[in-house]
Design a protein around this motif. Structure first.
Motif, short mmCIF file in Angstrom:
data_model
loop_
_atom_site.label_atom_id
_atom_site.label_comp_id
_atom_site.label_asym_id
_atom_site.label_seq_id
_atom_site.Cartn_x
_atom_site.Cartn_y
_atom_site.Cartn_z
N ARG A 164 0.82 -1.22 0.00
CA ARG A 164 0.00 0.00 0.00
C ARG A 164 0.85 1.27 0.00
N LEU A 165 2.16 1.11 0.22
CA LEU A 165 3.05 2.27 0.27
C LEU A 165 4.01 2.33 -0.91
N ALA A 166 3.87 1.43 -1.84
CA ALA A 166 4.81 1.38 -2.97
C ALA A 166 4.83 2.68 -3.76
N TYR A 167 3.69 3.34 -3.85
CA TYR A 167 3.62 4.58 -4.62
C TYR A 167 4.55 5.65 -4.08
N ILE A 168 4.84 5.59 -2.79
CA ILE A 168 5.70 6.61 -2.17
C ILE A 168 7.09 6.61 -2.79
N PHE A 169 7.60 5.42 -3.08
CA PHE A 169 8.95 5.34 -3.63
C PHE A 169 8.96 5.51 -5.14
N ALA A 170 7.80 5.38 -5.74
CA ALA A 170 7.70 5.67 -7.17
C ALA A 170 7.70 7.17 -7.43
N THR A 171 7.38 7.94 -6.38
CA THR A 171 7.32 9.40 -6.51
C THR A 171 8.20 10.07 -5.46
N ASP A 172 9.35 9.46 -5.17
CA ASP A 172 10.23 9.97 -4.12
C ASP A 172 10.70 11.39 -4.44
N ASP A 173 10.56 12.28 -3.47
CA ASP A 173 10.95 13.67 -3.68
C ASP A 173 12.01 14.09 -2.66
N ALA A 174 13.07 13.28 -2.57
CA ALA A 174 14.08 13.49 -1.54
C ALA A 174 14.70 14.88 -1.59
N ALA A 175 14.73 15.49 -2.77
CA ALA A 175 15.40 16.78 -2.89
C ALA A 175 14.76 17.86 -2.02
N ASP A 176 13.48 17.70 -1.69
CA ASP A 176 12.82 18.75 -0.91
C ASP A 176 12.71 18.40 0.57
N LEU A 177 13.49 17.41 1.00
CA LEU A 177 13.47 17.01 2.40
C LEU A 177 14.79 17.42 3.05
#
Length: 226
Positions: free
Chosen positions: A131-144
């Protein structure tokens, strides 16, 4: 052939979770054994839990610690980490995995899924809830933004509504130093494209990135004042 037993330990600040751990995790599963439970990582690592193969770690403990620090402490002691949390906040999931957690399961998962996660993590493989797979498909690490321990602590205290003077007293530092830490936090968020010029903005950024738990719906965010 002798069956391999997976020793696990749990860290959670909800007694009902700890009290029922042995029954819901290990019921009819001879290959999984609970060897320790605790409300904090420090308490767990002071006992037999440090020798577990896998530690099931709650994301938001009530002792003010961060998931990054908790994951690091467990990994340093030896066990692998499987985060078991009610939170599906993308920033929180990413933070746990980046800190070194091998897996991330939701408390709402079917029990069989959690057991599968335990086995995968114990075998050295990654496991994240489908249920959380989408999170890593749209990872936005640059803004963290990456915050130091002191920057994160000042943000946590100040964003919950504490005045600067109280934050300074709590951290045993000067008020001017608190201002410097918060200034760096604001600079980092501005550099990441997520400016937080006001106290309320800092509160929302802290919640979005998992530094603070989301508030109950009946509570208001802190007043925007110094």
């Amino acid at each position: 052939m002798t069956e391999i037993i997976i020793d696990i330990a749990l860290v959670d600040d909800h007694p009902i979770i700890l009290d029922s751990a042995a029954s819901w995790v290990t019921a009819d599963q001879s290959d999984i054994r609970v060897v320790a439970t605790a409300a904090t990582v420090d308490a767990l690592l002071a006992g037999p839990g440090r020798h577990a193969a896998v530690v099931l770690l709650d994301l938001d403990l009530g002792d003010g610690t961060s998931v990054a620090d908790n994951v690091a402490a467990v990994l340093a002691a030896g066990p692998a980490v499987l985060v078991l949390s009610a939170s599906d906040r993308p920033a929180a999931v990413r933070r746990a995995v980046r800190a070194g957690a091998r897996g991330y399961a939701l408390k709402s998962e079917p029990t069989d899924q959690v057991r599968s996660a335990i086995r995968e993590v114990a075998a050295g493989r990654d496991w994240v809830s489908p249920r959380l797979a989408y999170i890593f498909a749209t990872d936005d690490a640059a803004d963290l933004p990456t915050l130091s321990h002191q920057e994160r602590r000042s943000l946590q205290l100040y964003a919950t509504g504490m005045p600067l003077k109280s934050v300074a007293r709590k951290m045993a530092i000067s008020e001017e130093t608190v201002k410097q830490y918060l200034g760096r936090v604001r600079e980092k968020y501005a550099g990441a494209g997520r400016a937080a010029p006001t106290k309320m903005d800092l509160y929302y950024r802290a919640v979005e990135d998992g530094h603070l738990p989301p508030p109950p719906s009946l509570l208001s965010p802190p007043a925007d004042e110094e």
